[in-house]
Scaffold this motif. Structure first.
Motif, mmCIF file in Angstrom:
data_model
loop_
_atom_site.group_PDB
_atom_site.id
_atom_site.type_symbol
_atom_site.label_atom_id
_atom_site.label_comp_id
_atom_site.label_asym_id
_atom_site.label_seq_id
_atom_site.Cartn_x
_atom_site.Cartn_y
_atom_site.Cartn_z
ATOM 1 N N PHE A 234 0.811 -1.215 0.000
ATOM 2 C CA PHE A 234 0.000 0.000 0.000
ATOM 3 C C PHE A 234 0.845 1.267 0.000
ATOM 4 O O PHE A 234 0.319 2.372 0.103
ATOM 5 C CB PHE A 234 -0.992 -0.016 1.170
ATOM 6 C CG PHE A 234 -2.004 -1.118 1.032
ATOM 7 C CD1 PHE A 234 -2.933 -1.109 -0.004
ATOM 8 C CD2 PHE A 234 -2.024 -2.180 1.916
ATOM 9 C CE1 PHE A 234 -3.863 -2.128 -0.157
ATOM 10 C CE2 PHE A 234 -2.947 -3.206 1.787
ATOM 11 C CZ PHE A 234 -3.869 -3.180 0.741
ATOM 12 N N GLU A 235 2.159 1.122 -0.136
ATOM 13 C CA GLU A 235 3.067 2.262 -0.239
ATOM 14 C C GLU A 235 3.459 2.548 -1.685
ATOM 15 O O GLU A 235 4.028 3.587 -1.977
ATOM 16 C CB GLU A 235 4.325 2.004 0.588
ATOM 17 C CG GLU A 235 4.036 1.827 2.073
ATOM 18 C CD GLU A 235 5.239 1.313 2.850
ATOM 19 O OE1 GLU A 235 6.285 1.019 2.237
ATOM 20 O OE2 GLU A 235 5.121 1.211 4.077
ATOM 21 N N SER A 236 3.174 1.616 -2.572
ATOM 22 C CA SER A 236 3.557 1.770 -3.979
ATOM 23 C C SER A 236 2.835 2.948 -4.605
ATOM 24 O O SER A 236 1.646 3.157 -4.374
ATOM 25 C CB SER A 236 3.219 0.504 -4.769
ATOM 26 O OG SER A 236 3.983 -0.582 -4.331
ATOM 27 N N THR A 237 3.588 3.684 -5.415
ATOM 28 C CA THR A 237 3.007 4.806 -6.157
ATOM 29 C C THR A 237 3.122 4.612 -7.661
ATOM 30 O O THR A 237 2.467 5.308 -8.423
ATOM 31 C CB THR A 237 3.687 6.139 -5.785
ATOM 32 O OG1 THR A 237 5.071 6.070 -6.115
ATOM 33 C CG2 THR A 237 3.515 6.448 -4.301
ATOM 34 N N LYS A 238 3.975 3.659 -8.095
ATOM 35 C CA LYS A 238 4.175 3.383 -9.522
ATOM 36 C C LYS A 238 4.364 1.895 -9.736
ATOM 37 O O LYS A 238 5.014 1.221 -8.955
ATOM 38 C CB LYS A 238 5.429 4.092 -10.043
ATOM 39 C CG LYS A 238 5.347 5.585 -10.071
ATOM 40 C CD LYS A 238 6.622 6.170 -10.663
ATOM 41 C CE LYS A 238 6.518 7.661 -10.721
ATOM 42 N NZ LYS A 238 7.326 8.342 -9.742
ATOM 43 N N ILE A 239 3.801 1.412 -10.830
ATOM 44 C CA ILE A 239 4.107 0.060 -11.290
ATOM 45 C C ILE A 239 5.117 0.219 -12.413
ATOM 46 O O ILE A 239 4.836 0.857 -13.430
ATOM 47 C CB ILE A 239 2.851 -0.682 -11.800
ATOM 48 C CG1 ILE A 239 1.829 -0.833 -10.674
ATOM 49 C CG2 ILE A 239 3.244 -2.054 -12.369
ATOM 50 C CD1 ILE A 239 0.503 -1.426 -11.119
ATOM 51 N N TRP A 240 6.294 -0.342 -12.197
ATOM 52 C CA TRP A 240 7.356 -0.223 -13.191
ATOM 53 C C TRP A 240 7.144 -1.210 -14.338
ATOM 54 O O TRP A 240 7.312 -0.863 -15.499
ATOM 55 C CB TRP A 240 8.718 -0.505 -12.565
ATOM 56 C CG TRP A 240 9.117 0.381 -11.435
ATOM 57 C CD1 TRP A 240 9.439 -0.008 -10.168
ATOM 58 C CD2 TRP A 240 9.271 1.805 -11.447
ATOM 59 N NE1 TRP A 240 9.770 1.073 -9.404
ATOM 60 C CE2 TRP A 240 9.686 2.205 -10.164
ATOM 61 C CE3 TRP A 240 9.098 2.785 -12.431
ATOM 62 C CZ2 TRP A 240 9.943 3.531 -9.835
ATOM 63 C CZ3 TRP A 240 9.346 4.113 -12.089
ATOM 64 C CH2 TRP A 240 9.761 4.476 -10.814
#
Length: 182
Positions: free
Chosen positions: A36-42
């Motif tokens: 829930f800390e992710s801001t981007k999917i690489w």
């Protein structure tokens, strides 16, 4: 003399009768943080279960059509198996939070499409709780298919300092991530 096992032989016909082909794909994602800390999917990589050459590779952080491309790939299958490792504990939530890819479990759906989720992480823990490891790295070593050491690769090419905190390797995109995810 033994029977031939070439196509058209009795042995081949027997194998074909008992070897079930599963319609679906393996999916893996890499993002810039924990669930829930992710801001981007690489990176997102989907690989067909029966044809390893059939793949979908996406970089959602720079491709705004990633949702549509993932949906198009998904709908090429009829009630597909979606196989992942800890996907029910990470991937589906990151995909939902950052791309709007809704999912349900029991009945399994992904992006509104009926699917069958197969999470090898949970299967491993359930079927053999005393196993030494349940991670991708453990199985890669056991099966002779080691995963690249993404962190070390980035250090070796000078992209990541040797003293960078663990996890820092996922905070920015590098094309090697697509290989790591594959």
């Amino acid at each position: 003399m033994g029977e031939s096992s070439g196509e058209g032989s009795p042995v081949f016909a027997c194998k074909e009768r008992f070897v079930k082909k599963y319609d679906g794909f393996v999916i893996d994602i890499e993002s810039d943080g924990f669930i829930f800390e992710s801001t981007k999917i690489w990176s997102i990589v989907c690989t067909d279960l029966n044809d390893k050459g059939r793949k979908l590779k996406l970089n959602p952080f720079k491709d705004e059509d990633s949702y549509a491309k993932l949906y198009e790939f998904l709908t090429e299958y009829d009630n597909p198996y979606i196989v992942f490792h800890n996907g029910l504990g990470f991937d589906v939530f990151v995909l939902m939070n950052l791309m709007g890819c809704e999912h349900t479990v029991g009945p399994d759906t992904f992006m509104g499409v009926p699917v069958e989720f197969v999470d090898t992480f949970y299967l491993s823990m359930f079927l053999n709780p005393d196993r030494q490891g349940h991670g991708v790295e453990y199985f890669g070593e056991k099966l002779g298919l080691p995963k690249i050491d993404f962190r070390q690769e980035l250090i070796d090419i000078g992209f990541l300092p040797k003293d960078a905190p663990k996890g820092q390797e996922f905070m920015q995109y590098h094309p090697l991530m697509d290989t790591y995810c594959d």
